[in-house]
Write a protein that holds these residues in place. Structure first.
Motif, PDB file in Angstrom:
ATOM      1  N   SER A  80      30.047 -39.392-109.926  1.00 34.58           N
ATOM      2  CA  SER A  80      29.124 -38.653-110.780  1.00 34.58           C
ATOM      3  C   SER A  80      29.938 -37.768-111.714  1.00 34.58           C
ATOM      4  O   SER A  80      31.006 -37.280-111.346  1.00 34.58           O
ATOM      5  N   VAL A  81      29.415 -37.571-112.905  1.00 39.91           N
ATOM      6  CA  VAL A  81      30.044 -36.671-113.863  1.00 39.91           C
ATOM      7  C   VAL A  81      29.172 -35.429-113.961  1.00 39.91           C
ATOM      8  O   VAL A  81      27.983 -35.518-114.245  1.00 39.91           O
ATOM      9  N   GLU A  82      29.771 -34.280-113.705  1.00 38.99           N
ATOM     10  CA  GLU A  82      29.059 -33.003-113.768  1.00 38.99           C
ATOM     11  C   GLU A  82      29.610 -32.191-114.931  1.00 38.99           C
ATOM     12  O   GLU A  82      30.708 -32.449-115.415  1.00 38.99           O
ATOM     13  N   GLY A  83      28.824 -31.208-115.365  1.00 37.73           N
ATOM     14  CA  GLY A  83      29.312 -30.271-116.359  1.00 37.73           C
ATOM     15  C   GLY A  83      29.251 -30.744-117.787  1.00 37.73           C
ATOM     16  O   GLY A  83      29.908 -30.176-118.655  1.00 37.73           O
ATOM     17  N   MET A  84      28.488 -31.788-118.044  1.00 42.08           N
ATOM     18  CA  MET A  84      28.287 -32.196-119.433  1.00 42.08           C
ATOM     19  C   MET A  84      26.818 -32.507-119.629  1.00 42.08           C
ATOM     20  O   MET A  84      26.169 -33.067-118.754  1.00 42.08           O
ATOM     21  N   THR A  85      26.302 -32.090-120.747  1.00 39.46           N
ATOM     22  CA  THR A  85      24.901 -32.306-121.049  1.00 39.46           C
ATOM     23  C   THR A  85      24.732 -33.650-121.731  1.00 39.46           C
ATOM     24  O   THR A  85      25.406 -33.930-122.724  1.00 39.46           O
ATOM     25  N   ALA A  86      23.859 -34.469-121.184  1.00 37.36           N
ATOM     26  CA  ALA A  86      23.586 -35.774-121.788  1.00 37.36           C
ATOM     27  C   ALA A  86      22.719 -35.584-123.027  1.00 37.36           C
ATOM     28  O   ALA A  86      21.847 -34.722-123.046  1.00 37.36           O
ATOM     29  N   PRO A  87      22.976 -36.368-124.074  1.00 35.34           N
ATOM     30  CA  PRO A  87      22.149 -36.264-125.275  1.00 35.34           C
ATOM     31  C   PRO A  87      20.672 -36.480-124.936  1.00 35.34           C
ATOM     32  O   PRO A  87      20.326 -37.361-124.161  1.00 35.34           O
ATOM     33  N   GLY A  88      19.808 -35.643-125.494  1.00 38.53           N
ATOM     34  CA  GLY A  88      18.375 -35.787-125.255  1.00 38.53           C
ATOM     35  C   GLY A  88      17.959 -35.451-123.840  1.00 38.53           C
ATOM     36  O   GLY A  88      16.856 -35.772-123.415  1.00 38.53           O
ATOM     37  N   ARG A  92      23.015 -38.050-116.564  1.00 37.21           N
ATOM     38  CA  ARG A  92      24.450 -37.826-116.701  1.00 37.21           C
ATOM     39  C   ARG A  92      25.181 -39.147-116.490  1.00 37.21           C
ATOM     40  O   ARG A  92      24.705 -40.025-115.784  1.00 37.21           O
ATOM     41  N   PRO A  93      26.384 -39.255-117.046  1.00 38.76           N
ATOM     42  CA  PRO A  93      27.146 -40.481-116.867  1.00 38.76           C
ATOM     43  C   PRO A  93      27.591 -40.689-115.420  1.00 38.76           C
ATOM     44  O   PRO A  93      27.747 -39.737-114.660  1.00 38.76           O
ATOM     45  N   VAL A  94      27.801 -41.945-115.098  1.00 35.07           N
ATOM     46  CA  VAL A  94      28.364 -42.350-113.815  1.00 35.07           C
ATOM     47  C   VAL A  94      29.562 -43.231-114.132  1.00 35.07           C
ATOM     48  O   VAL A  94      29.470 -44.138-114.973  1.00 35.07           O
ATOM     49  N   LEU A  95      30.688 -42.955-113.497  1.00 33.83           N
ATOM     50  CA  LEU A  95      31.891 -43.756-113.681  1.00 33.83           C
ATOM     51  C   LEU A  95      31.997 -44.772-112.557  1.00 33.83           C
ATOM     52  O   LEU A  95      31.841 -44.419-111.385  1.00 33.83           O
ATOM     53  N   ILE A  96      32.284 -46.012-112.919  1.00 32.88           N
ATOM     54  CA  ILE A  96      32.567 -47.058-111.946  1.00 32.88           C
ATOM     55  C   ILE A  96      33.990 -47.515-112.234  1.00 32.88           C
ATOM     56  O   ILE A  96      34.278 -48.015-113.325  1.00 32.88           O
ATOM     57  N   GLU A  97      34.883 -47.304-111.276  1.00 34.69           N
ATOM     58  CA  GLU A  97      36.288 -47.641-111.479  1.00 34.69           C
ATOM     59  C   GLU A  97      36.814 -48.460-110.308  1.00 34.69           C
ATOM     60  O   GLU A  97      36.403 -48.249-109.170  1.00 34.69           O
ATOM     61  N   ILE A  98      37.725 -49.361-110.623  1.00 36.84           N
ATOM     62  CA  ILE A  98      38.435 -50.124-109.596  1.00 36.84           C
ATOM     63  C   ILE A  98      39.922 -49.915-109.846  1.00 36.84           C
ATOM     64  O   ILE A  98      40.399 -50.064-110.977  1.00 36.84           O
ATOM     65  N   PRO A 116      25.717 -41.960-120.947  1.00 38.12           N
ATOM     66  CA  PRO A 116      26.544 -41.489-122.066  1.00 38.12           C
ATOM     67  C   PRO A 116      28.017 -41.508-121.702  1.00 38.12           C
ATOM     68  O   PRO A 116      28.407 -41.049-120.637  1.00 38.12           O
ATOM     69  N   ASP A 117      28.829 -42.056-122.586  1.00 39.98           N
ATOM     70  CA  ASP A 117      30.265 -42.145-122.342  1.00 39.98           C
ATOM     71  C   ASP A 117      30.923 -40.844-122.790  1.00 39.98           C
ATOM     72  O   ASP A 117      30.868 -40.496-123.963  1.00 39.98           O
ATOM     73  N   PRO A 118      31.547 -40.103-121.867  1.00 42.37           N
ATOM     74  CA  PRO A 118      32.163 -38.816-122.225  1.00 42.37           C
ATOM     75  C   PRO A 118      33.325 -38.956-123.200  1.00 42.37           C
ATOM     76  O   PRO A 118      33.753 -37.988-123.795  1.00 42.37           O
ATOM     77  N   ARG A 119      33.850 -40.166-123.371  1.00 42.64           N
ATOM     78  CA  ARG A 119      34.978 -40.344-124.293  1.00 42.64           C
ATOM     79  C   ARG A 119      34.510 -40.423-125.737  1.00 42.64           C
ATOM     80  O   ARG A 119      35.309 -40.452-126.638  1.00 42.64           O
TER      81      ARG A 119
END
Length: 120
Positions: A80-88, A92-98, A116-119
């Motif tokens: 989970s990504v915390e501390g960023m406001t999603a547009p509208g 919040r974004p979720v990262l899936i990494e391998i 939303p992509d934080p990048r």
């Protein structure tokens, strides 16, 4: 051979380095030839620069591992990504990494962002 617990600890240490902005300490967690497929780069330097850019844009951003699954030399992480406001006010974004682990260090990474992509 890296054990499940060692692989899990490696991921949590990486996230701690990101969350505490100790980016230089994270370098030791990656192999010299670390391959970052989403960035199309080799070496940790490109990832460190991406981290710096994203936290400059979202200073309160943190990542929290919700699931860590280990299978052989691969570690899948849903964060989970915390501390960023999603547009509208959306989700919040979720990262899936391998990650591929070699000799107790992160050697390769693949990833996608849901929401939303934080990048950007």
């Amino acid at each position: 051979m890296t054990t499940r617990e060692q692989a899990r600890t490696l991921i949590l240490r990486m996230q701690e380095c990101f969350n505490t902005r100790r980016f230089d300490e994270a370098a030791d967690l990656f192999t010299p030839g670390f391959r970052n497929h989403p960035l199309g780069a080799t070496g940790f330097e490109a990832g460190r620069e991406a981290w710096r850019q994203v936290v400059a844009r979202f200073p309160a951003m943190r990542v929290v591992a919700d699931d860590i699954l280990v299978d052989g030399d691969k570690v899948a992480v849903r964060s989970s990504v915390e501390g960023m406001t999603a547009p509208g006010g959306g989700a919040r974004p979720v990262l899936i990494e391998i990650f591929r682990v070699a000799d107790g260090r992160l050697a390769e990474a693949w990833g996608v962002t849901e929401g939303p992509d934080p990048r950007r």
